[in-house]
Design a protein around this motif. Structure first.
Motif, short mmCIF file in Angstrom:
data_model
loop_
_atom_site.label_atom_id
_atom_site.label_comp_id
_atom_site.label_asym_id
_atom_site.label_seq_id
_atom_site.Cartn_x
_atom_site.Cartn_y
_atom_site.Cartn_z
N LEU A 364 0.91 -1.39 0.21
CA LEU A 364 0.03 -0.16 -0.01
C LEU A 364 0.89 1.29 -0.10
CD1 LEU A 364 -2.73 -1.20 2.38
CD2 LEU A 364 -3.13 -0.42 0.31
N LEU A 365 1.94 1.29 0.79
CA LEU A 365 2.91 2.52 0.70
C LEU A 365 3.56 2.47 -0.60
CD1 LEU A 365 3.79 4.55 2.80
CD2 LEU A 365 5.62 3.03 3.38
N ALA A 366 4.07 1.50 -1.40
CA ALA A 366 4.40 1.45 -2.60
C ALA A 366 3.38 2.02 -3.47
CB ALA A 366 4.91 0.01 -3.02
N ILE A 367 2.05 1.69 -3.64
CA ILE A 367 1.25 2.29 -4.39
C ILE A 367 0.97 3.75 -4.15
CG2 ILE A 367 -1.56 2.46 -4.73
CD1 ILE A 367 -1.36 -0.77 -4.11
N SER A 368 1.32 4.26 -3.04
CA SER A 368 1.01 5.55 -2.70
C SER A 368 2.25 6.58 -3.30
CB SER A 368 1.09 5.83 -1.05
OG SER A 368 2.32 5.80 -0.47
N GLN A 369 3.28 6.02 -3.66
CA GLN A 369 4.41 6.44 -4.22
C GLN A 369 4.60 6.20 -5.77
OE1 GLN A 369 7.00 4.20 -1.54
NE2 GLN A 369 7.68 6.28 -0.73
N CYS A 370 3.78 5.51 -6.37
CA CYS A 370 3.78 4.89 -7.77
C CYS A 370 2.75 5.47 -8.69
CB CYS A 370 3.91 3.58 -7.77
SG CYS A 370 5.57 3.01 -7.04
N GLU A 371 3.08 5.55 -9.86
CA GLU A 371 1.94 6.02 -10.87
C GLU A 371 1.40 4.79 -11.26
OE1 GLU A 371 1.16 8.94 -11.75
OE2 GLU A 371 2.67 10.22 -11.15
N GLY A 372 0.09 5.03 -11.77
CA GLY A 372 -0.85 3.90 -12.17
C GLY A 372 -2.18 4.07 -12.00
N GLU A 373 -3.07 3.24 -12.39
CA GLU A 373 -4.44 3.32 -12.06
C GLU A 373 -4.90 2.36 -10.95
OE1 GLU A 373 -6.63 5.25 -13.62
OE2 GLU A 373 -4.89 5.98 -14.69
N VAL A 374 -5.54 2.73 -9.78
CA VAL A 374 -5.99 2.23 -8.99
C VAL A 374 -7.25 2.81 -8.44
CG1 VAL A 374 -5.40 1.19 -6.39
CG2 VAL A 374 -3.56 1.60 -8.17
N SER A 375 -8.23 2.01 -8.31
CA SER A 375 -9.45 2.58 -7.93
C SER A 375 -9.64 2.91 -6.27
CB SER A 375 -10.61 1.85 -8.35
OG SER A 375 -10.76 0.65 -7.88
N ALA A 376 -10.64 3.72 -6.03
CA ALA A 376 -10.94 4.01 -4.57
C ALA A 376 -11.32 2.83 -4.05
CB ALA A 376 -11.53 5.25 -4.28
N ASP A 377 -12.27 1.91 -4.74
CA ASP A 377 -12.91 0.77 -4.13
C ASP A 377 -11.80 -0.46 -3.79
OD1 ASP A 377 -15.40 1.83 -4.80
OD2 ASP A 377 -15.56 0.89 -6.74
N ARG A 378 -10.68 -0.31 -4.33
CA ARG A 378 -9.53 -1.06 -4.33
C ARG A 378 -8.94 -0.80 -2.80
NH1 ARG A 378 -7.54 -4.40 -8.41
NH2 ARG A 378 -6.58 -5.45 -6.57
N LEU A 379 -8.94 0.46 -2.42
CA LEU A 379 -7.98 0.94 -1.36
C LEU A 379 -9.08 1.26 0.02
CD1 LEU A 379 -6.08 3.29 -3.25
CD2 LEU A 379 -5.37 1.15 -2.67
N VAL A 380 -10.28 1.58 -0.24
CA VAL A 380 -10.96 2.12 1.22
C VAL A 380 -11.38 0.92 1.99
CG1 VAL A 380 -13.37 2.86 1.76
CG2 VAL A 380 -12.16 3.88 -0.22
N PRO A 381 -11.62 -0.35 1.48
CA PRO A 381 -11.43 -1.39 2.78
C PRO A 381 -10.50 -1.67 3.74
CG PRO A 381 -12.50 -2.08 0.50
CD PRO A 381 -11.62 -0.97 0.26
N PHE A 382 -9.35 -1.13 3.03
CA PHE A 382 -8.15 -1.23 3.95
C PHE A 382 -7.89 -0.11 5.17
CE2 PHE A 382 -7.04 -3.65 0.25
CZ PHE A 382 -6.57 -4.83 0.72
N LEU A 383 -9.04 0.96 5.01
CA LEU A 383 -9.12 1.85 6.08
C LEU A 383 -9.73 1.33 7.29
CD1 LEU A 383 -10.28 4.91 4.17
CD2 LEU A 383 -7.86 4.23 4.52
N ARG A 384 -10.12 0.12 7.29
CA ARG A 384 -10.84 -0.69 8.30
C ARG A 384 -9.89 -2.13 8.66
NH1 ARG A 384 -14.41 2.21 5.12
NH2 ARG A 384 -15.87 3.42 6.19
N ASN A 385 -8.88 -1.97 8.11
CA ASN A 385 -7.93 -3.21 8.52
C ASN A 385 -7.78 -3.25 10.06
OD1 ASN A 385 -5.08 -4.48 8.72
ND2 ASN A 385 -6.20 -5.32 6.85
N ASP A 386 -7.40 -4.32 10.68
CA ASP A 386 -6.97 -4.47 11.81
C ASP A 386 -5.68 -3.99 12.19
OD1 ASP A 386 -9.49 -5.87 12.45
OD2 ASP A 386 -8.31 -8.08 12.27
#
Length: 593
Positions: A364-386
């Motif tokens: 996830l940290l790498a995704i925050s530093q890299c270009e490319g297409e990633v939808s919010a739907d793929r990321l929002v669920p991880f805001l509730r990770n343990d």
């Protein structure tokens, strides 16, 4: 024009050696044939850099020549030409440029894009590298009259006994008569045993010069000179020279490779770091193997080596390791992809089914530093990770790839974490504030890590949203361990409040002294654009707030506030002593030419 200049420099270098001497005996006969490197490893890395000096030492050089100049503001630096045009993106002369400007200049890519971010070094740093690597230095002094400063820096770094003075160094001998004491002489690449013996009978240390000659890469000629009995060879290609004197660099590389492959974690990682400084050697395949190692520290050291290599490793190396059977290799591969900012965010998103929270965090940290297409739907669920750190990394990734969704989700996540911290703290108070066990401290630390990254995520939100949320966080009254959020958010307001400091001005009247003090210092550090509003607020403020505004105007050195302060001084109800202090402070900050 560079080539004749280089040839002249080499001739002067040798002329000094012929009549020059060294204190401390670094040109002593006997033992192995010494290897002298002209202008650091200049055929392998950009010249006169710390990296090039270090590489020359690692390739087996006993003495390395560096060029020394003094900058406009009196700092000693490494540079040959004096001109900035050849080695940097700047123009002008080193000796007419201040150090704080020189250290901004990149001095690697003139030799190729594989050498980004190299810098002109200070002599004191070069001396430190030489001392650590155990090599002597030939100091080709380019600026006249710097002997006193030069000797002082050598003494400071304990290198006075390990140098040869050349170039414009006449004052060194005057200041220190014991400097330069061992006679030497020079012969050409095709020297004979008779020539060498003749110089030896005169008590000379004999150097065969190959630098800037048609024989500069002639290994057979170098070997012949060694066989003729010379005491040293002077080269531009240390790797070839090391081969000629019978100390091939590959021997060191193989020994380090063995240390990197087996043994304790500390010895393995030390070996990897040392190997990574052998720029230009085929070490990459070993680092790729070690990236897959089961030892997390070994794998990480290999990842760092690959990222730092010149040229840098390609993304395919790390993408492959994302499928490694052990989690440490996957984690470190993701870390590396983020650090090289590879355009692979979409590929990384396909790995979000990862079950190991440490690996997932790095992806996830790498995704925050890299270009490319990633939808919010793929990321929002991880805001509730343990895992708190997974949630934090997901917030950063979401801000990068969908700021609009992040503007809603990230502040909401931080608010939830703050409520949780408040509840935990309230329970802690009800328990009588007992000493916490390590088991109780560990989750608090993890949540603290998350909070700091969530503040960073908020900083990256669209400007209006970021300003609103940071202002809220700066002045949120809190007693629990999340209070650091307010401090960090407050610093971010310095350059954000601009022409609208009113929300911060209002907090000057807070009954919470921490909040009121924070507001005062934010305004003291704000840009000058905020000053008109601050002056206007002073006119209507009550005495307590006015006193704070006066201090702010004083710390800011606001000259436009002087008429307002002089007018206020006529009011008997004002603190005249404070106003006099403020006017004096502002005048003392009037730093005009």
């Amino acid at each position: 024009m560079i080539l004749p200049m280089r040839k002249t420099a080499v001739l002067l270098f040798l002329l000094v050696f012929i009549t020059s001497y060294t204190r401390g005996g670094i040109l002593q006969r006997g033992g192995r044939t010494k290897l002298i490197c002209h202008r650091t490893a200049n055929r392998d890395l950009p010249e006169n850099t710390l990296e090039s000096l270090g590489l020359a030492a690692r390739m087996g050089c006993d003495i390395v020549e560096i060029d020394v100049r003094r900058t406009l503001d009196g700092k000693l630096v490494l540079n040959h030409d004096d001109m900035l045009e050849r080695l940097t993106g700047g123009m002008g002369n080193v000796e007419r440029t201040s150090w704080d400007e020189l250290e901004m200049l990149e001095t690697g890519t003139w030799m190729g894009e594989r050498f980004p971010s190299l810098r002109i070094p200070r002599l004191e740093d070069a001396l430190r590298v030489a001392r650590e690597q155990g090599v002597g230095l030939y100091l080709d002094v380019k600026t006249k009259g710097i002997g006193l400063q030069l000797l002082a820096e050598l003494r400071q770094e304990d290198m006075l006994q390990k140098v040869i003075f050349g170039g414009e160094s006449e004052d060194v001998k005057t200041l220190d008569p014991s400097a330069n004491g061992d006679a030497s002489g020079s012969v050409g690449p095709k020297c004979t045993r008779e020539q060498v013996d003749k110089l030896h009978r005169k008590g000379r240390f004999v150097i065969a010069n190959f630098s800037e000659t048609p024989y500069e890469m002639d290994l057979d000629a170098m070997r012949a000179a060694v066989a003729a009995g010379v005491d040293a060879i002077n080269v531009d290609y240390p790797r070839i020279g090391a081969e000629a004197v019978g100390r091939p660099v590959e021997t060191k590389l193989n020994a380090l490779a063995k240390l990197a492959s087996v043994g304790s974690t500390a010895s393995r990682t030390d070996a990897i770091r040392e190997l990574s400084r052998y720029y230009g050697f085929p070490t990459r395949s070993l680092f790729v193997q070690l990236l897959w190692d089961k030892d997390d520290q070994v794998s990480r050291a290999a990842a760092v080596a690959l990222v730092r290599s010149m040229p840098r490793a390609q993304e395919a190396v790390f993408l492959s390791a994302l499928s490694a059977p052990n989690g440490d290799a996957r984690k470190n591969a993701a870390w590396a992809l983020g650090n090289i900012h590879a355009p692979v965010a979409g590929v990384l998103a396909m790995k979000l089914q990862e079950r190991d929270p440490e690996v997932l965090k790095e992806i996830l940290l790498a995704i925050s530093q890299c270009e490319g297409e990633v939808s919010a739907d793929r990321l929002v669920p991880f805001l509730r990770n343990d895992s708190p750190t997974v949630r934090a990394a997901a917030a950063l990734a979401l801000v990068r790839h969908d700021p609009e969704v992040a503007a809603k989700e990230v502040p909401a996540l931080l608010a939830r974490e703050e409520r949780h911290a408040a509840e935990d703290y309230a329970q802690y108070v009800r328990r009588g504030k007992p000493q916490l066990t390590q088991q109780e401290i560990d989750p608090i630390i993890e949540e603290y890590r998350e909070q700091m990254k969530l503040v960073q995520a908020i900083e990256k939100l669209p400007p209006d949203t970021a300003l609103r949320e940071l202002t809220f966080q700066s002045f949120r009254p809190v007693e629990d361990y999340s209070h650091v959020i307010g401090l960090v958010a407050g610093y971010q307001l310095w350059d954000r409040i601009g022409t609208d400091p009113e929300p911060v001005i209002q907090q000057l009247g807070s009954s919470n002294p921490t909040i009121a003090n924070r507001a005062e210092w934010i305004l003291s550090k704000a840009s000058p654009a905020a000053l008109p509003v601050i002056r206007k607020a002073m006119e209507r403020a009550d005495p307590k707030i006015r006193a704070k505004l006066i201090r702010i105007l004083a710390w800011q050195g606001d000259q436009d506030a002087i008429p307002l302060l002089q007018k206020a001084r006529l009011d008997p109800g004002q603190n005249q002593a404070q106003i006099d202090w403020a006017i004096g402070k502002i005048k003392s900050l009037t730093l005009t030419h």
